[in-house]
Design a protein around this motif. Structure first.
Motif, short mmCIF file in Angstrom:
data_model
loop_
_atom_site.label_atom_id
_atom_site.label_comp_id
_atom_site.label_asym_id
_atom_site.label_seq_id
_atom_site.Cartn_x
_atom_site.Cartn_y
_atom_site.Cartn_z
N PHE A 151 -2.98 -11.24 -6.13
CA PHE A 151 -2.22 -10.09 -5.64
C PHE A 151 -2.43 -9.93 -4.14
CE2 PHE A 151 -2.08 -5.64 -4.36
CZ PHE A 151 -0.74 -5.40 -4.57
N ARG A 152 -3.69 -10.05 -3.71
CA ARG A 152 -3.99 -9.90 -2.28
C ARG A 152 -3.28 -10.96 -1.46
NH1 ARG A 152 -10.15 -8.29 -3.37
NH2 ARG A 152 -9.75 -6.10 -3.80
N ALA A 153 -3.09 -12.14 -2.04
CA ALA A 153 -2.43 -13.24 -1.33
C ALA A 153 -0.91 -13.21 -1.51
CB ALA A 153 -2.99 -14.57 -1.82
N MET A 181 -7.35 -1.20 -13.48
CA MET A 181 -5.93 -1.50 -13.31
C MET A 181 -5.12 -0.21 -13.11
SD MET A 181 -5.68 -4.76 -13.29
CE MET A 181 -3.95 -5.19 -13.48
N MET A 182 -5.47 0.84 -13.86
CA MET A 182 -4.74 2.10 -13.74
C MET A 182 -4.82 2.65 -12.32
SD MET A 182 -5.44 4.28 -17.20
CE MET A 182 -4.38 4.03 -18.64
N GLY A 238 -0.66 0.41 -6.15
CA GLY A 238 0.30 -0.43 -5.43
C GLY A 238 0.45 -1.82 -6.03
N ALA A 239 -0.45 -2.18 -6.92
CA ALA A 239 -0.45 -3.55 -7.45
C ALA A 239 0.30 -3.67 -8.77
CB ALA A 239 -1.89 -4.02 -7.64
N ILE A 240 0.35 -2.58 -9.53
CA ILE A 240 0.94 -2.68 -10.86
C ILE A 240 2.31 -1.97 -10.94
CG2 ILE A 240 -1.29 -2.87 -12.03
CD1 ILE A 240 -0.61 0.26 -12.82
N VAL A 255 2.05 -5.52 -15.84
CA VAL A 255 3.13 -6.11 -15.05
C VAL A 255 2.77 -5.88 -13.58
CG1 VAL A 255 5.61 -6.10 -14.58
CG2 VAL A 255 4.76 -5.60 -16.89
N MET A 256 2.86 -6.94 -12.79
CA MET A 256 2.44 -6.87 -11.39
C MET A 256 3.63 -6.64 -10.46
SD MET A 256 -0.82 -7.22 -11.79
CE MET A 256 -1.40 -7.44 -10.10
N GLN A 257 3.35 -6.00 -9.33
CA GLN A 257 4.39 -5.77 -8.32
C GLN A 257 4.75 -7.08 -7.60
OE1 GLN A 257 6.15 -3.20 -7.63
NE2 GLN A 257 5.05 -1.42 -8.46
#
Ligand SMILES: O=P(O)(O)OC[C@H](O)CO
Length: 417
Positions: A53-55, A72-73, A77-79, A291-293
């Motif tokens: 995610f960071r990359a 995760m919750m 900004g990531a999910i 689910v990821m952004q």
């Protein structure tokens, strides 16, 4: 076709089944191709997901074990929250279709389901029927006192080299021990009532005594510590230890390993008859799908369709009956009952019955604790000190709670910043 990448941690028989499910979805339509990728253990996959995610290279879907839920919750900004994804893509989604214990685990305090349940388990007791027969033990132990007696008898009679071993030591011996015996693992209903929860398992005399018992049993091999995560399972699969506490979902792997070697059966996790008169519900383990952004609208449309497919009664009933995970929806559970699965498969109902018995109270809803994957490592390190005799159970657990609470404080600060 659009590719949808799904990172997961299902190995062996479970990984093959994941591939088969993706193949079935892929063959059912031609717009999307789901590509499952095995990324190692649950911890490995969580670490890999955060780094990706960071990359800017996160997969569309990632599988995170239950104790990673609070982490995760908070990663806003990531999910891409699942309820939101389903709304945005116009995909039917009914959170009430899931079993209450499963739904509540993945629902935020403001009532939204943030991830998609997929593989929910609970720990059970596996026992070697041949070793039990050899030792003259007719029924599996119901309490920890009975288990202690049986474990010694198995070793002393020469029926087995080791009585009991465990996988997922914190999950089975502390987290679920607490829930079943109605003891708090942490304050604030184990974190469900507030993010300022603190670990208190070290302050419960029954919990401390239980770990001390296991440490004592080590001396005569009535108990053998088998390592972190699921590594203890091997000692049961090889026939060395006659009992194992681990996930209901280890059934597929154990079946394969025991074939032609020994018979095994499944019983509920024992309870501590001095702590409770009736054992309470156990809590879930396993994982859910996040689910990821960072994906395109087309990918998200496919993700929503795939998640919908995954939670359909047919897929869930097949997955649960093959693996030992519990059916996560009421419809899948009803389907399995109607097919006669639970009458045909001895031991298969143990997990779901244990998980759903009674009404969960504050000690039985699960864990919602930030940095819990790190806390599990700390607990494992400290349990190892109790089991190798370098610390008493009381000392080991006091330090585990203290170091774990520092993780909780650090998490609270990082979320509020
Ligand atoms: O083996 P699983 O998938 O049931 O997971 C066991 C533990 O709950 C993982 O945290």
């Amino acid at each position: 076709a659009t590719t949808i990448t799904w990172w997961h941690a299902m190995e062996g028989a479970l990984g093959e089944k994941v591939n088969a499910i993706a193949d079935e979805f892929n063959a059912s339509q031609d717009e999307y191709v789901v590509k499952p990728v095995y990324k190692g253990s649950y911890s490995d996959n969580l670490t890999a997901t955060i780094a990706a995610f960071r990359a800017g290279q996160a997969p569309a879907i990632t599988q995170v074990f239950e104790v990673g839920t609070a982490t995760m919750m908070s990663a806003k900004g990531a999910i891409y929250p699942v309820y939101q994804l389903m709304q945005d893509t116009g995909t039917p989604f009914d959170p009430d279709a899931f079993l209450p214990a499963v739904k509540s685990y993945y629902t935020s305090s403001d009532g939204h389901m943030l991830s998609m349940p997929f593989n929910s388990s609970t720990p059970v007791l596996y026992y070697n029927q041949d070793a039990f027969a050899k030792a003259g033990i007719e029924t599996p132990p119901r309490t920890w006192a009975e288990l202690g007696r049986d474990a010694h008898k198995l070793v002393e009679s020469g029926a087995a080299e080791c009585g009991l071993t465990t996988a997922w030591p914190s999950w089975t011996q502390l987290e679920n021990f607490s829930a079943i015996n109605d003891l708090p693992f942490a304050t604030q209903a184990n974190g469900f009532n507030g993010s300022d929860a603190r670990l208190v398992f070290d302050q419960q005399p029954a919990t401390v005594a239980h770990i001390q018992d296991l440490a004592e049993w080590q001396k005569s091999h009535a108990f053998e510590y088998g390592g972190r995560a699921d590594s203890g399972t091997k000692r049961f699969q090889s026939g060395r230890c006659a009992m194992l506490t681990t996930s209901s979902a280890s059934r597929a792997g154990i079946q394969e390993a025991a074939k032609g070697k020994f018979g095994f059966a499944i019983a509920p996790l024992p309870y501590d008859a001095e702590a409770v008169s009736q054992p309470r519900n156990s809590i879930i383990g396993g994982a859910s799908l996040w689910v990821m952004q960072g994906q395109s609208d087309t990918v998200y449309q496919g993700v929503a369709e795939f998640l919908n497919f995954l939670s359909s009664p047919a897929v869930q009933a097949d997955w649960a009956s093959f693996t030992g995970y519990v059916p996560i929806t009421t419809a899948a559970y009803e389907q399995l009952k109607a097919e006669g699965f639970y009458t045909k498969t001895p031991g298969a109902s143990v997990a779901i019955d244990q998980l759903t018995r009674g009404t969960p109270d504050d000690n039985g809803r699960g864990l919602r604790l930030g940095n819990m994957p790190q806390i599990r490592n700390i607990i494992a390190e400290q349990l190892e000190k109790a089991f190798n005799g370098s610390e008493t159970a009381a000392q080991a657990l006091t330090t585990a709670a203290k170091r774990g609470n520092a993780e909780l404080e650090q998490f609270e600060r990082s979320v509020s910043n």
